[in-house]
Write a protein that holds these residues in place. Structure first.
Motif, PDB file in Angstrom:
ATOM      1  N   GLY A  46      25.659  40.389  58.981  1.00 50.33           N
ATOM      2  CA  GLY A  46      26.308  41.311  58.206  1.00 50.33           C
ATOM      3  C   GLY A  46      24.386  40.086  56.939  1.00 50.33           C
ATOM      4  N   ALA A  47      23.844  39.119  57.332  1.00 51.99           N
ATOM      5  CA  ALA A  47      23.197  38.386  56.964  1.00 51.99           C
ATOM      6  C   ALA A  47      21.576  39.537  56.903  1.00 51.99           C
ATOM      7  N   VAL A  48      20.735  39.549  55.648  1.00 52.99           N
ATOM      8  CA  VAL A  48      19.754  39.608  55.856  1.00 52.99           C
ATOM      9  C   VAL A  48      18.404  39.174  55.374  1.00 52.99           C
ATOM     10  N   GLY A  49      17.824  38.632  56.290  1.00 54.11           N
ATOM     11  CA  GLY A  49      16.136  38.921  55.751  1.00 54.11           C
ATOM     12  C   GLY A  49      15.919  39.095  54.629  1.00 54.11           C
ATOM     13  N   PRO A  50      15.874  39.503  54.182  1.00 56.83           N
ATOM     14  CA  PRO A  50      14.815  40.876  53.573  1.00 56.83           C
ATOM     15  C   PRO A  50      13.417  40.476  53.612  1.00 56.83           C
ATOM     16  N   LEU A  51      12.987  41.942  53.104  1.00 60.26           N
ATOM     17  CA  LEU A  51      11.978  42.309  53.194  1.00 60.26           C
ATOM     18  C   LEU A  51      10.589  41.672  52.819  1.00 60.26           C
ATOM     19  N   HIS A  52       9.419  40.906  53.734  1.00 59.17           N
ATOM     20  CA  HIS A  52       8.572  40.130  52.743  1.00 59.17           C
ATOM     21  C   HIS A  52       7.529  40.214  53.324  1.00 59.17           C
ATOM     22  N   SER A  53       6.366  39.023  52.906  1.00 61.81           N
ATOM     23  CA  SER A  53       5.340  38.779  53.542  1.00 61.81           C
ATOM     24  C   SER A  53       4.601  37.662  53.382  1.00 61.81           C
ATOM     25  N   HIS A  54       3.909  37.353  54.461  1.00 62.80           N
ATOM     26  CA  HIS A  54       3.149  35.737  53.548  1.00 62.80           C
ATOM     27  C   HIS A  54       2.300  35.270  54.591  1.00 62.80           C
ATOM     28  N   PRO A  55       1.222  34.433  53.989  1.00 71.19           N
ATOM     29  CA  PRO A  55       0.232  34.631  54.617  1.00 71.19           C
ATOM     30  C   PRO A  55       0.313  33.551  55.868  1.00 71.19           C
ATOM     31  N   HIS A  56       0.566  33.579  56.529  1.00 74.65           N
ATOM     32  CA  HIS A  56       1.096  32.308  57.945  1.00 74.65           C
ATOM     33  C   HIS A  56       1.288  33.668  59.235  1.00 74.65           C
ATOM     34  N   THR A  57       1.472  33.578  60.259  1.00 71.93           N
ATOM     35  CA  THR A  57       1.516  34.426  60.953  1.00 71.93           C
ATOM     36  C   THR A  57       2.119  33.177  62.116  1.00 71.93           C
ATOM     37  N   GLN A  58       3.811  34.059  62.440  1.00 73.43           N
ATOM     38  CA  GLN A  58       5.178  34.256  62.784  1.00 73.43           C
ATOM     39  C   GLN A  58       5.058  34.799  64.039  1.00 73.43           C
ATOM     40  N   ILE A  59       5.910  33.597  64.842  1.00 71.24           N
ATOM     41  CA  ILE A  59       6.524  34.452  65.680  1.00 71.24           C
ATOM     42  C   ILE A  59       8.013  33.729  65.585  1.00 71.24           C
ATOM     43  N   THR A  60       8.702  35.312  66.015  1.00 72.52           N
ATOM     44  CA  THR A  60      10.016  35.071  66.226  1.00 72.52           C
ATOM     45  C   THR A  60      11.232  35.242  68.226  1.00 72.52           C
ATOM     46  N   TYR A  61      12.057  33.647  67.948  1.00 75.06           N
ATOM     47  CA  TYR A  61      12.197  34.120  69.109  1.00 75.06           C
ATOM     48  C   TYR A  61      14.293  34.014  68.978  1.00 75.06           C
ATOM     49  N   VAL A  62      14.610  35.394  69.424  1.00 73.07           N
ATOM     50  CA  VAL A  62      15.824  35.336  69.503  1.00 73.07           C
ATOM     51  C   VAL A  62      16.655  34.741  70.531  1.00 73.07           C
ATOM     52  N   ALA A  63      17.209  33.368  69.783  1.00 69.10           N
ATOM     53  CA  ALA A  63      17.644  33.063  70.761  1.00 69.10           C
ATOM     54  C   ALA A  63      19.312  33.235  71.123  1.00 69.10           C
ATOM     55  N   GLU A  64      19.923  34.041  70.058  1.00 71.36           N
ATOM     56  CA  GLU A  64      21.445  34.206  70.409  1.00 71.36           C
ATOM     57  C   GLU A  64      21.343  35.597  69.142  1.00 71.36           C
ATOM     58  N   GLY A  65      22.253  36.162  69.164  1.00 75.71           N
ATOM     59  CA  GLY A  65      22.881  37.731  68.145  1.00 75.71           C
ATOM     60  C   GLY A  65      21.767  38.882  68.801  1.00 75.71           C
ATOM     61  N   VAL A  66      22.087  39.816  67.773  1.00 80.99           N
ATOM     62  CA  VAL A  66      21.553  40.665  67.661  1.00 80.99           C
ATOM     63  C   VAL A  66      20.826  41.250  66.549  1.00 80.99           C
ATOM     64  N   PHE A  67      20.347  41.838  66.345  1.00 76.46           N
ATOM     65  CA  PHE A  67      19.170  41.757  64.715  1.00 76.46           C
ATOM     66  C   PHE A  67      18.762  43.533  64.411  1.00 76.46           C
ATOM     67  N   SER A  68      18.917  44.084  63.857  1.00 76.04           N
ATOM     68  CA  SER A  68      17.894  44.901  63.425  1.00 76.04           C
ATOM     69  C   SER A  68      16.271  44.453  62.639  1.00 76.04           C
ATOM     70  N   PHE A  69      15.101  44.834  63.678  1.00 77.00           N
ATOM     71  CA  PHE A  69      14.000  44.367  62.715  1.00 77.00           C
ATOM     72  C   PHE A  69      13.314  44.986  62.628  1.00 77.00           C
ATOM     73  N   THR A  70      12.426  44.596  61.426  1.00 76.19           N
ATOM     74  CA  THR A  70      11.034  45.997  60.987  1.00 76.19           C
ATOM     75  C   THR A  70       9.797  44.875  60.369  1.00 76.19           C
ATOM     76  N   ILE A  71       9.182  45.489  60.874  1.00 78.77           N
ATOM     77  CA  ILE A  71       7.578  45.061  61.292  1.00 78.77           C
ATOM     78  C   ILE A  71       6.795  46.108  60.999  1.00 78.77           C
ATOM     79  N   GLY A  72       6.523  45.817  59.738  1.00 79.71           N
ATOM     80  CA  GLY A  72       5.875  46.533  58.736  1.00 79.71           C
ATOM     81  C   GLY A  72       6.555  48.066  59.090  1.00 79.71           C
ATOM     82  N   SER A  73       5.768  48.995  59.682  1.00 77.13           N
ATOM     83  CA  SER A  73       6.491  50.583  59.695  1.00 77.13           C
ATOM     84  C   SER A  73       7.796  51.299  60.787  1.00 77.13           C
ATOM     85  N   GLU A  74       7.674  49.754  61.941  1.00 81.78           N
ATOM     86  CA  GLU A  74       9.293  50.180  63.234  1.00 81.78           C
ATOM     87  C   GLU A  74       9.779  48.975  63.055  1.00 81.78           C
ATOM     88  N   THR A  75      11.070  49.789  63.204  1.00 84.47           N
ATOM     89  CA  THR A  75      12.490  48.811  62.992  1.00 84.47           C
ATOM     90  C   THR A  75      12.846  49.758  64.380  1.00 84.47           C
TER      91      THR A  75
END
Length: 114
Positions: A46-75
């Protein structure tokens, strides 16, 4: 426990300082240089990582769990073993559907996390 030093060769998980990063989210800054940073984020369901942007390129690896992720206009729903690329300036955020851990790699490093 403390934050690791820039360029610290060995960062043991038990020595990495856990920091609150929002309700239900704990961040651990791991190894980093000026050009690169590795960060672990542990999410409760239930925790939320709120929509945001930053001047860094970021790669995220899902090590555990299930997430609903939005990047740009795609979820999309992502699970253990999935990886996501977020280029600098692109809005992104997530909701944790099943408690888990995200491993983020930033280029350049996130000065605001230190």
């Amino acid at each position: 426990m403390d934050l690791p030093k820039k360029g610290q060769r060995w960062v043991l998980h038990n020595d990495a300082l856990p920091q609150p990063a929002g309700p239900g989210v704990v961040r651990r800054v791991l190894a980093y240089t000026d050009e690169l940073m590795c960060v672990e984020n542990t999410f409760e369901t239930g925790a939320v990582g709120p929509l945001h942007s930053h001047p860094h390129t970021q790669i995220t690896y899902v090590a555990e769990g299930v997430f609903s992720f939005t990047i740009g206009s795609e979820t999309r729903t992502v699970r253990r073993g999935d990886a996501l690329l977020k280029t600098d300036g692109v809005e992104h955020g997530c909701t944790c559907l099943e408690a888990g851990v995200l491993l983020d790699v930033f280029s350049p490093m996130r000065q605001d996390f230190i």
